[in-house]
Design an enzyme around this catalytic site. Structure first.
Site, PDB file in Angstrom:
ATOM      1  N   ASP A  74       0.859  -1.180   0.000  1.00 17.76           N
ATOM      2  CA  ASP A  74       0.000   0.000   0.000  1.00 17.76           C
ATOM      3  C   ASP A  74       0.894   1.229   0.000  1.00 17.76           C
ATOM      4  O   ASP A  74       1.875   1.292   0.739  1.00 17.76           O
ATOM      5  CB  ASP A  74      -0.918   0.028   1.221  1.00 17.76           C
ATOM      6  CG  ASP A  74      -1.975   1.105   1.068  1.00 17.76           C
ATOM      7  OD1 ASP A  74      -2.847   0.944   0.194  1.00 17.76           O
ATOM      8  OD2 ASP A  74      -1.906   2.115   1.789  1.00 17.76           O
ATOM      9  N   THR A  75       0.570   2.186  -0.841  1.00 16.11           N
ATOM     10  CA  THR A  75       1.345   3.416  -0.965  1.00 16.11           C
ATOM     11  C   THR A  75       0.472   4.603  -0.584  1.00 16.11           C
ATOM     12  O   THR A  75      -0.670   4.701  -1.027  1.00 16.11           O
ATOM     13  CB  THR A  75       1.868   3.589  -2.410  1.00 16.11           C
ATOM     14  OG1 THR A  75       2.684   2.464  -2.736  1.00 16.11           O
ATOM     15  CG2 THR A  75       2.679   4.873  -2.561  1.00 16.11           C
TER      16      THR A  75
END
Length: 189
Positions: free
Chosen positions: A73-74
């Site tokens: 996840d960014t």
């Protein structure tokens, strides 16, 4: 040197993450599951990225035996505010206007799971933007449709070429997967 011995699942629809794993010469298949990406308000940006990556990994606990599952996840953090994916064009304009002429951090949390064991880590990159004109922002949104990107931009496309003055840290982290750290983690997993 990492030599792949087990199958790999990439639990991401991100074409950038898929490109990066392909460039690393990894064989993988993409498997997607819907996961609630909410998080406690008390978490710091790095903790948020890892928390969501681990939630995604937990969705595979029962059905990925003898397979390495990679989840990620960014998020983009600007002055303590989390900038996720824009809801619409107006929201994208708002985000890019905030980032114009300033610096921000990109955090990517990654989880590797194998047979119920999970190893998680994160990376952070500082990104410095030049000042963007309203016309540049409008052009980018109209022609590059950044609606699936945290912070409303991709460093690997037009805006990255014309707006990013410099970065401190991993370029691939800003793309959505810190490949250097991933390679080390796979080698020791």
């Amino acid at each position: 040197m990492y030599q792949q011995q087990l199958p790999i699942i990439l639990a991401s629809k991100s074409p950038r993450r898929q490109e990066l794993l392909t460039a690393m010469n990894l064989n993988f298949k993409v498997v997607l599951k819907d996961v609630d990406e909410s998080y406690p308000d008390t978490l710091l940006p790095a903790e948020i990225a890892v928390y969501i990556a681990e939630k995604k990994a937990a969705a595979f606990v029962d059905d990925a035996r003898d397979t390495i599952v990679i989840t990620a996840d960014t998020i983009v953090a600007y002055n303590g505010e989390i900038l996720g994916k824009p809801e619409d064009e107006l929201h994208a304009v708002e985000m890019l206007t905030k980032l114009s002429g300033t610096n921000h951090q990109v955090f990517t949390g990654v989880s590797l799971s194998l047979n119920g064991h999970t190893r998680s880590f994160y990376d952070v990159t500082e990104v410095f933007f030049n000042v963007l004109s309203p016309e540049q922002i409008d052009y980018y949104i109209k022609y590059h449709q950044p609606f699936d990107k945290a912070g409303s931009y991709g460093i690997q496309d037009w805006l990255g070429y014309v707006a990013v003055e410099k970065i401190i840290g991993s370029y691939t982290n800003v793309m959505g997967l810190p490949t250097e750290k991933l390679y080390k983690a796979l080698s020791g997993f």
